[in-house]
Structures are given as structure tokens and as C-alpha cells.
Design a protein around this motif. Structure first.
Motif, short mmCIF file in Angstrom:
data_model
loop_
_atom_site.label_atom_id
_atom_site.label_comp_id
_atom_site.label_asym_id
_atom_site.label_seq_id
_atom_site.Cartn_x
_atom_site.Cartn_y
_atom_site.Cartn_z
N ASP A 74 0.83 -1.21 0.00
CA ASP A 74 0.00 0.00 0.00
C ASP A 74 0.86 1.26 0.00
O ASP A 74 0.56 2.23 -0.68
CB ASP A 74 -0.94 0.00 1.21
N LYS A 77 2.28 1.70 -3.54
CA LYS A 77 1.26 2.20 -4.46
C LYS A 77 1.02 3.69 -4.24
O LYS A 77 0.93 4.46 -5.17
CB LYS A 77 -0.04 1.44 -4.28
N ALA A 78 0.93 4.11 -2.98
CA ALA A 78 0.71 5.52 -2.67
C ALA A 78 1.88 6.38 -3.15
O ALA A 78 1.69 7.45 -3.71
CB ALA A 78 0.51 5.70 -1.17
N MET A 80 3.93 5.72 -5.59
CA MET A 80 3.93 5.76 -7.05
C MET A 80 2.86 6.70 -7.57
O MET A 80 3.08 7.42 -8.54
CB MET A 80 3.75 4.35 -7.62
N GLU A 81 1.70 6.73 -6.95
CA GLU A 81 0.63 7.61 -7.38
C GLU A 81 1.01 9.07 -7.16
O GLU A 81 0.70 9.93 -7.97
CB GLU A 81 -0.66 7.28 -6.64
N ASN A 82 1.71 9.35 -6.06
CA ASN A 82 2.11 10.72 -5.75
C ASN A 82 3.23 11.22 -6.66
O ASN A 82 3.37 12.42 -6.86
CB ASN A 82 2.55 10.84 -4.30
N LEU A 84 3.54 10.60 -9.86
CA LEU A 84 3.09 10.82 -11.24
C LEU A 84 2.39 12.10 -11.42
O LEU A 84 2.04 12.94 -11.00
CB LEU A 84 2.17 9.69 -11.71
#
Length: 84
Positions: A74, A77-78, A80-82, A84
Motif C-alpha cells: 500500500d 502504491k501511494a 507511485m501515485e504521488n 506521477l
């Protein structure tokens, strides 16, 4: 062979730009010494992306040395999302 021109050739900048193609920067000299580089935008963007990747790899290497290298799925994933 690299394109090396005196900076005074910028008076006729269209000719300088014709010499600048993807993968082939034009090096400009002033008083016989390297002073500037003219790059195609694709090369500039590629260089910036490579520099960013190397900085991230260096950060990861430092985190491993400090023992802060493990993330949960988790957290990964967080992160990586931040980024982009």
C-alpha cells in the motif's frame, strides 16, 4: 563527429539549427573554448528524465544503507501515485 561552431555563427542561427538534430547537439565555442550546447528538445527531455531516474535510484540506495528500504504494498502504491 561533433558539430562545433563559434558562437558568432548564431548571427545566422537558422544554419546552426539545421546542424542540430536528434542525437547530435551543436557545441558553441567562445574564444576557442566550449561555452554552450544547442540540443533538440527530445534530447533535452531524455536527459532530464535520465537525471530524474538517477536521482531516484540514488535516494533508494541511500534508503537501503539507512535501513529504510522496506515498504508495504500500500505504501508503494501511494508513493507511485504521488510521483506521477
Amino acid at each position: 563527429m561533433p558539430n562545433i561552431l563559434p558562437v558568432s555563427d548564431l548571427r545566422n542561427y537558422n544554419e546552426v539549427l539545421k546542424n542540430c538534430q536528434v542525437g547530435e547537439p551543436v557545441f558553441l565555442t567562445k574564444n576557442g573554448r566550449g561555452k554552450f550546447v544547442v540540443l533538440a528538445i527530445e534530447d533535452y527531455e531524455k536527459d532530464r528524465a535520465e537525471k530524474k531516474l538517477l536521482m531516484k535510484l540514488q535516494e533508494a540506495e541511500e534508503a537501503v544503507k539507512e535501513g529504510n528500504s522496506w515498504l508495504s504494498l500500500d505504501e508503494l502504491k501511494a508513493a507511485m501515485e504521488n510521483s506521477l
